[in-house]
Scaffold this active site. Structure first.
Site, PDB file in Angstrom:
ATOM      1  N   SER A   1       5.547  -4.611   4.133  1.00 11.05           N
ATOM      2  CA  SER A   1       5.202  -3.615   5.148  1.00 11.05           C
ATOM      3  C   SER A   1       6.375  -2.719   5.510  1.00 11.05           C
ATOM      4  CB  SER A   1       4.678  -4.304   6.410  1.00 11.05           C
ATOM      5  OG  SER A   1       5.648  -5.205   6.919  1.00 11.05           O
TER       6      SER A   1
ATOM      7  N   HIS B   1       0.361  -1.957   0.595  1.00 12.32           N
ATOM      8  CA  HIS B   1       0.524  -2.459   1.951  1.00 12.32           C
ATOM      9  C   HIS B   1      -0.837  -2.559   2.621  1.00 12.32           C
ATOM     10  CE1 HIS B   1       2.076  -1.729   6.315  1.00 12.32           C
ATOM     11  NE2 HIS B   1       1.781  -2.999   6.090  1.00 12.32           N
TER      12      HIS B   1
END
Length: 727
Positions: free
Chosen positions: A420, A441
């Protein structure tokens, strides 16, 4: 069998009238979805003229070529200040008024203006796979071509209001039961339609006009509309469409002409509203986000027939569900049997919860679980076409994992990291095959959240990027591409948002005051509730990793509160305390948070005060976030302002009726934002550049331009791609 083509309809035109014996087929051919462009609307009017003039026809059949009936109108036309639905609506009225039977042959998706066209016909026949709906509410408007008047007369007020208010689609079984379609038959749509029209002629069926029907309230409570209106105003206060839809459907109880006038007025109110303009912006931005500047349209894609996921925790299991839902065999790899069993058990529990709510059948649960397998040996990933690592957000650990995947994965396999915030280029190099590596992500919960940030590395191969974008669509995600930087698009902007939330806390604002300020604008939840739900431990570890990478400013007070909360084991909802104390999932103000914030303020020389107002909170949270978005654009991290808006509305709960942070910036005014950033730099000091206006934002503000219109990043990306690909 076609006997002849009407002489007024040239081959290849968007709308034509084709003779099949004594049946006139009004054929629409405007691929890919037969949208109601201005040319199609004009063609419809001309075809009706031709049918009216030729009395040798016994009936009219409306049919669409290709994979679908009309799937909606031309949304771009709504931005035209001279927009008018008069020609289309008048043509629908003329179709309904015809003195010979008119049938519609429905297939594919019959949506928006397409369903309104079908409802203007006297009869409707569909193939079984057809889906029908009026999704205009998703654009902040209501059906503007008599959908709010004809649908209640066809299906009843209660169902019509539900369908128009929710924008959901229904299948043919539901439509048949409701009286929206008259018959359902297997076969090719044209064949089904012709057979149905011929049957109408054979039984001398008379025209049947919904405008002549009455939308009855006999089976409804006397206060039905009062309650519906109150519910729309209270639960959907940010959406004027909710209120107007109730009023428009209520007008279906009036004579048709009066109801038509009410719908037209309410539609126009919404068409020009800022809420609808914002939601239409997002509609187009989502489609633009799938287009990669500089990427050849004919790039060969890599086949993705099987997927492997390393890590079966909450995130890994959620990711796996996306692929199982799409029918793709997926293997989960863990380091212990207990962790693997726990992960697969959680997936099953999620599916069974969906089944309990009627969203899946028991058979579907077992079918999806059968697509999932588990292993304690990463050699199980060797034959997978796509492998996603979903281990803890720790650079050293992820580098080790990526190095191993570089050896285990077969040649040509795509290796994706679910990081992330971490540097995808560093992880790509660790694999020894960086061209095969991309960031994927996912947002938590991964099986629910729509957004997928696709992170293109410096060496990510074009076919890898193109393949992953297609995979995203295949698993039902909205994908936006980001370049490599700390936090990519979303978390990089969230970092400045959380930074200011903590400074506000240390200055004396409570989490409830901070959250309520932005929730009043429509945010799904404020920053304190958001991090409590995601996990303060997750947020703190992100800051720690950012520090290890040398990204933190030399500011001891930076994110001091979250780091202290982490030290104290206050991880948010999962531990019962974070910024709030939790009674189940209900956040309750906790005096301990104020004590911690005050302690950190004293430790870092931050003065507390009691005069922090809501407007200051909003400005200090959102204006730096917008400013960071401008930096992201100027650096080429995001291709387009709309991509940033998609990331924030699809992944962070930013209100769609505000259009996303960059669209909202234009509504506020870039000059005003730049002035307030300068104001806070002056009153708070700016030793670490927190309030420095980005060059792009300053330039656009000074020239009176809109950030939403800026295309510099996309143009830069095209040039960069051309150089990189040697063109």
């Amino acid at each position: 069998m076609i006997e002849n083509v009407n002489s007024t309809a040239a081959s290849g035109t968007l709308v034509s009238l084709v003779r099949h014996g004594d049946i006139a087929v009004l054929r629409i051919a405007n691929p890919p979805v037969n949208a109601l462009s201005s040319e199609v609307v004009a063609g419809l009017a001309a075809a009706v003229d031709a049918f009216e003039a030729d009395r040798s026809y016994a009936a009219l059949l409306v049919h669409c070529e290709g994979r679908t009936f009309v799937a909606g109108g031309d949304i771009t036309s709504f931005d035209d200040p001279d927009f008018s639905a008069a020609l289309y609506n008048g043509t629908l009225g003329r179709i309904e008024a015809l003195d010979r039977p008119v049938a519609a042959a429905l297939h594919g998706t019959v949506l928006g203006g397409g369903l309104e066209l079908a409802l203007a016909c006297h009869y409707r026949v569909a193939v079984p796979s057809t889906k029908l709906g009026l999704p205009e509410v998703k654009l902040g408007i209501l059906p503007g071509s008599l959908g709010t008047q004809r649908l209640p007369r066809a299906a009843g007020i209660e169902l019509a209001l539900d369908l128009i208010s929710s924008g959901r689609s229904i299948d043919t079984a539901t439509a048949l039961k409701a009286g929206i379609v008259d018959e359902v038959h297997e076969g090719k749509p044209l064949d089904v339609g012709l057979a149905y029209a011929q049957a109408l002629v054979a039984r001398d069926a008379a025209p049947r006009r919904l405008s002549a029907e009455v939308a009855s309230t006999a089976d409804l409570p006397a206060d039905f509309f009062d309650k519906a209106l109150a519910d729309a105003v209270s639960r959907k206060a940010f959406y004027p469409s909710a209120r107007n839809i109730v009023l428009a459907v209520q007008a279906s109880t009036l004579p048709f002409a009066e109801g038509e006038a009410v719908e037209a007025r309410l539609f126009e109110e919404l068409r020009v509203s800022p809420e609808s303009q914002a939601m239409r912006h997002l509609f187009f931005a989502e489609r633009q986000a799938a287009k990669i500047p500089g990427l050849a349209k004919d790039v060969a894609l890599r086949p993705i027939a099987s997927v492997g996921i390393l890590g079966a925790g909450t995130m890994g299991g959620g990711i796996a569900m996306n692929f199982a839902n799409a029918g793709i065999p997926t293997v989960l790899v863990e380091t212990s049997q207990a962790a693997l069993d726990r992960g697969l058990g959680l997936v099953r529990a999620n599916y069974e919860a969906s089944a309990a709510k009627g969203r899946l059948t028991a058979v579907q649960v077992e079918q999806r679980m059968a697509l999932l397998s588990g292993s304690l040996d990463d050699a199980a990933l060797a034959d997978c076409d796509l492998v996603i690592e979903a281990v803890f957000e720790n650079m050293d650990l992820k580098k080790q994992v990526c190095a191993r995947l570089g050896k285990v994965c077969k040649p040509g396999a795509i290796i994706a990291t679910n990081t992330s915030t971490l540097d995808v280029d560093v992880l790509a190099e660790a694999t020894g095959r960086p061209a095969d590596v991309v960031g994927m992500h996912f947002f938590s919960p991964a099986n629910v959240m729509r957004l997928l940030e696709v992170v293109r590395g410096a060496k990510t191969a074009p076919d890898v990027l193109a393949t992953v974008m297609l995979v995203a669509r295949r698993i039902g995600k909205v994908a936006a591409v980001s370049g490599v930087c700390y936090g990519f698009i979303g978390n990089r902007m969230a970092e400045v948002y959380m930074r200011e939330a903590e400074f506000l806390m240390m200055e004396g604002a409570s989490p409830a005051e901070i959250d309520s300020a932005v929730e009043a604008l429509g945010m799904a939840m404020g920053p304190c509730r958001m991090l409590d739900m995601a996990g303060i431990d997750v947020g703190a570890k992100t800051v720690i990793e950012y520090g290890k990478a040398g990204g933190l400013p030399p500011d001891d007070s930076y994110r001091a509160v979250v780091r202290k909360m982490f030290e104290l084991g206050r991880f948010g909802q999962k531990t019962g305390s974070g910024y709030y104390r939790y009674d189940g999932r209900k956040p309750v103000t906790d005096p301990e948070t104020a004590r911690i914030a005050k302690e950190q303020a004293e430790a870092h020389g931050i003065a507390q005060r009691a005069d922090i107002g809501r407007q200051e909170i909003v400005e200090r949270l959102l204006y730096p976030l917008i400013n960071e978005g401008a930096k992201i654009l100027e650096e080429g991290i995001a291709y387009r302002p709309g991509d940033i808006d998609i990331v924030w509305t699809a992944g962070y709960g930013f209100p769609d009726h505000q259009g996303g942070p960059m669209w909202m910036a234009d509504r506020i005014g870039l000059t005003a934002i730049a002035e307030r950033l300068a104001h806070y730099a002056q009153v708070r000091g700016n030793p670490f550049g927190y309030w420095t206006v980005s060059p792009l934002l300053a330039r656009l503000a000074n020239s009176g331009q809109r950030v939403s219109d800026w295309q510099g990043a996309a143009a830069f990306a095209e040039k960069r791609a051309a150089v990189w690909q040697g063109r």
